[in-house]
Design a protein around this motif. Structure first.
Motif, short mmCIF file in Angstrom:
data_model
loop_
_atom_site.label_atom_id
_atom_site.label_comp_id
_atom_site.label_asym_id
_atom_site.label_seq_id
_atom_site.Cartn_x
_atom_site.Cartn_y
_atom_site.Cartn_z
N LYS A 118 -1.55 -9.38 -1.03
CA LYS A 118 -2.02 -8.04 -0.68
C LYS A 118 -1.34 -7.55 0.59
O LYS A 118 -0.96 -6.37 0.69
CB LYS A 118 -3.54 -8.03 -0.48
N THR A 119 -1.16 -8.44 1.56
CA THR A 119 -0.50 -8.06 2.81
C THR A 119 0.91 -7.58 2.53
O THR A 119 1.35 -6.54 3.06
CB THR A 119 -0.45 -9.26 3.78
N LEU A 120 1.64 -8.32 1.71
CA LEU A 120 3.02 -7.93 1.38
C LEU A 120 3.05 -6.58 0.67
O LEU A 120 3.91 -5.75 0.95
CB LEU A 120 3.67 -9.01 0.51
N ARG A 121 2.07 -6.36 -0.21
CA ARG A 121 2.02 -5.08 -0.93
C ARG A 121 1.72 -3.93 0.02
O ARG A 121 2.35 -2.86 -0.07
CB ARG A 121 0.97 -5.13 -2.04
N PHE A 122 0.79 -4.13 0.96
CA PHE A 122 0.47 -3.08 1.94
C PHE A 122 1.70 -2.72 2.76
O PHE A 122 1.98 -1.54 3.02
CB PHE A 122 -0.65 -3.55 2.88
N LEU A 123 2.45 -3.73 3.18
CA LEU A 123 3.65 -3.50 3.99
C LEU A 123 4.74 -2.80 3.19
O LEU A 123 5.41 -1.88 3.68
CB LEU A 123 4.18 -4.82 4.56
N GLU A 124 4.90 -3.21 1.96
CA GLU A 124 5.90 -2.57 1.09
C GLU A 124 5.54 -1.11 0.85
O GLU A 124 6.42 -0.23 0.90
CB GLU A 124 5.99 -3.32 -0.23
N ASN A 125 4.26 -0.83 0.61
CA ASN A 125 3.82 0.54 0.39
C ASN A 125 4.00 1.41 1.63
O ASN A 125 4.17 2.64 1.52
CB ASN A 125 2.34 0.57 -0.04
N ALA A 126 3.97 0.76 2.81
CA ALA A 126 4.16 1.51 4.06
C ALA A 126 5.64 1.71 4.37
O ALA A 126 5.99 2.36 5.36
CB ALA A 126 3.49 0.77 5.21
N GLY A 127 6.51 1.15 3.52
CA GLY A 127 7.95 1.30 3.72
C GLY A 127 8.53 0.38 4.77
O GLY A 127 9.63 0.62 5.30
N SER A 128 7.81 -0.70 5.09
CA SER A 128 8.26 -1.63 6.13
C SER A 128 9.32 -2.59 5.59
O SER A 128 9.23 -3.05 4.44
CB SER A 128 7.09 -2.45 6.66
N LYS A 129 10.29 -2.90 6.41
CA LYS A 129 11.26 -3.95 6.11
C LYS A 129 10.63 -5.25 6.57
O LYS A 129 10.30 -5.42 7.75
CB LYS A 129 12.58 -3.70 6.85
N ILE A 130 10.45 -6.21 5.65
CA ILE A 130 9.71 -7.43 5.94
C ILE A 130 10.67 -8.59 6.23
O ILE A 130 11.59 -8.85 5.45
CB ILE A 130 8.79 -7.81 4.77
N TYR A 131 10.40 -9.28 7.33
CA TYR A 131 11.14 -10.50 7.66
C TYR A 131 10.13 -11.63 7.80
O TYR A 131 9.03 -11.44 8.33
CB TYR A 131 11.91 -10.33 8.98
N ARG A 132 10.51 -12.83 7.34
CA ARG A 132 9.62 -13.97 7.36
C ARG A 132 10.35 -15.19 7.92
O ARG A 132 11.48 -15.48 7.51
CB ARG A 132 9.12 -14.30 5.94
N THR A 133 9.71 -15.89 8.85
CA THR A 133 10.39 -17.04 9.44
C THR A 133 10.57 -18.18 8.44
O THR A 133 11.47 -19.00 8.59
CB THR A 133 9.63 -17.56 10.67
N ASP A 134 9.71 -18.24 7.41
CA ASP A 134 9.89 -19.29 6.40
C ASP A 134 11.11 -19.03 5.53
O ASP A 134 11.69 -19.97 4.95
CB ASP A 134 8.64 -19.45 5.53
N LEU A 135 11.55 -17.77 5.45
CA LEU A 135 12.71 -17.41 4.65
C LEU A 135 13.93 -17.05 5.50
O LEU A 135 15.06 -17.40 5.15
CB LEU A 135 12.37 -16.22 3.74
N ASP A 136 13.70 -16.35 6.60
CA ASP A 136 14.79 -15.84 7.43
C ASP A 136 15.02 -16.65 8.69
O ASP A 136 15.90 -16.31 9.48
CB ASP A 136 14.49 -14.38 7.83
#
Length: 290
Positions: free
Chosen positions: A248-266
């Motif tokens: 849900k958090t990822l979906r909220f951020l995506e809907n807000a147009g945010s570019k998401i970075y994650r330390t587990d991936l990036d």
């Protein structure tokens, strides 16, 4: 002969001291972001640690990640060109946020120390207090309405906590809004919905350190809409046992147009501001142990 021998010993000691000093200064890396604000969201696994290079040449460390990462954390800071932490902030006394902070206190020159009023009886919390006391440092309480610093277009204001919740230390997290020129950063520790909904100050920010590793219990649609971050950084460990970040958090951020970075991936993510423009560097050093 005895005087001559003492002279030779003195010279050898002096050479040893000089070599040690040279080794230390060589360990300090080049300062790549002078005159800019560089916020390093460090890859410490399942935990939080944020190192900030301030445009005035000072530094700030918000949290330190879990236990046993202190040596790696200090090495990272020194390789960035620093050996002093001017503002040390423990957002709340959970091990994944303050586990390595006692080591940092013992091995770095420390300016101001800021902590929440909430206490803990854990070893890492008591060890941190012992390290602070041993250096003769004092602790300032981080609470809503306090300004850490502010001058020349650079400021850091504490938005929360406004109350102490001993039953849920996450809701005692120090929340910081950092401003440099036109750019704003919101660092939220592990603040849950109960704490964030009580914040009356402006929450809008260009960069959001997503609270509580992206947990669904900390990230409501209302919060994300209030912040509307251009960049969202989630600090979490790969394949962690908590399911962070929540879908849900990822979906909220995506809907807000945010570019998401994650330390587990990036891995370590560095967001740099010149006061008007933001740039992002990814793939940085992993502080967490393999």
């Amino acid at each position: 002969m005895r005087i001559k021998r003492f002279g030779i010993i003195a010279v050898l000691i002096l050479v040893s001291v000089l070599l040690t000093a040279c080794t230390f200064w060589r360990s300090l890396g080049e300062k790549k972001h002078e005159g800019k604000l560089a916020v390093h969201f460090l890859d410490v696994g399942q935990g939080d640690a944020i190192f900030l290079e301030l445009p005035n040449g000072k530094t700030m460390l918000v949290d330190s990640g879990p236990l046993h990462l202190g040596e790696r954390l200090v090495d990272y800071i020194r390789r960035a060109g620093f050996d002093r932490i001017d503002y040390l902030v423990a957002t709340h006394p959970h091990m994944d946020h303050i586990g390595s902070m006692a080591y940092v206190v013992r091995h770095c020159d420390i300016g101001e120390v800021w902590m929440t009023a909430a206490a803990s009886n854990t070893y890492c919390y008591e060890d941190l207090l012992d390290a602070i006391k041993a250096k003769g440092l004092t602790v300032s309480e981080g609470k809503a309405g306090v300004r850490l610093f502010g001058a020349d277009g650079l400021s850091a204001d504490i938005l929360a906590p406004s109350a102490t919740d001993e039953k849920n230390l996450n809701n005692c997290s120090i929340v910081i809004r950092l401003t440099f020129g036109k750019n704003t950063f919101l660092l939220m520790g592990d603040a849950e919905t109960e704490e964030t909904s009580a914040i009356t100050a402006d929450l809008s920010a260009d960069v959001l350190k997503v609270p509580h590793h992206g947990s669904h219990t900390a990230n409501s649609q209302e919060l994300i809409e209030a912040v509307r971050p251009e960049i969202a950084v989630i600090s979490c460990g790969a394949d962690n046992d908590f399911g962070h970040p929540g879908k849900k958090t990822l979906r909220f951020l995506e809907n807000a147009g945010s570019k998401i970075y994650r330390t587990d991936l990036d891995r370590t993510v560095v967001v740099v501001s010149d006061g008007s423009k933001l740039t992002v560097e990814t793939g940085g050093k992993r502080i967490a142990k393999e």
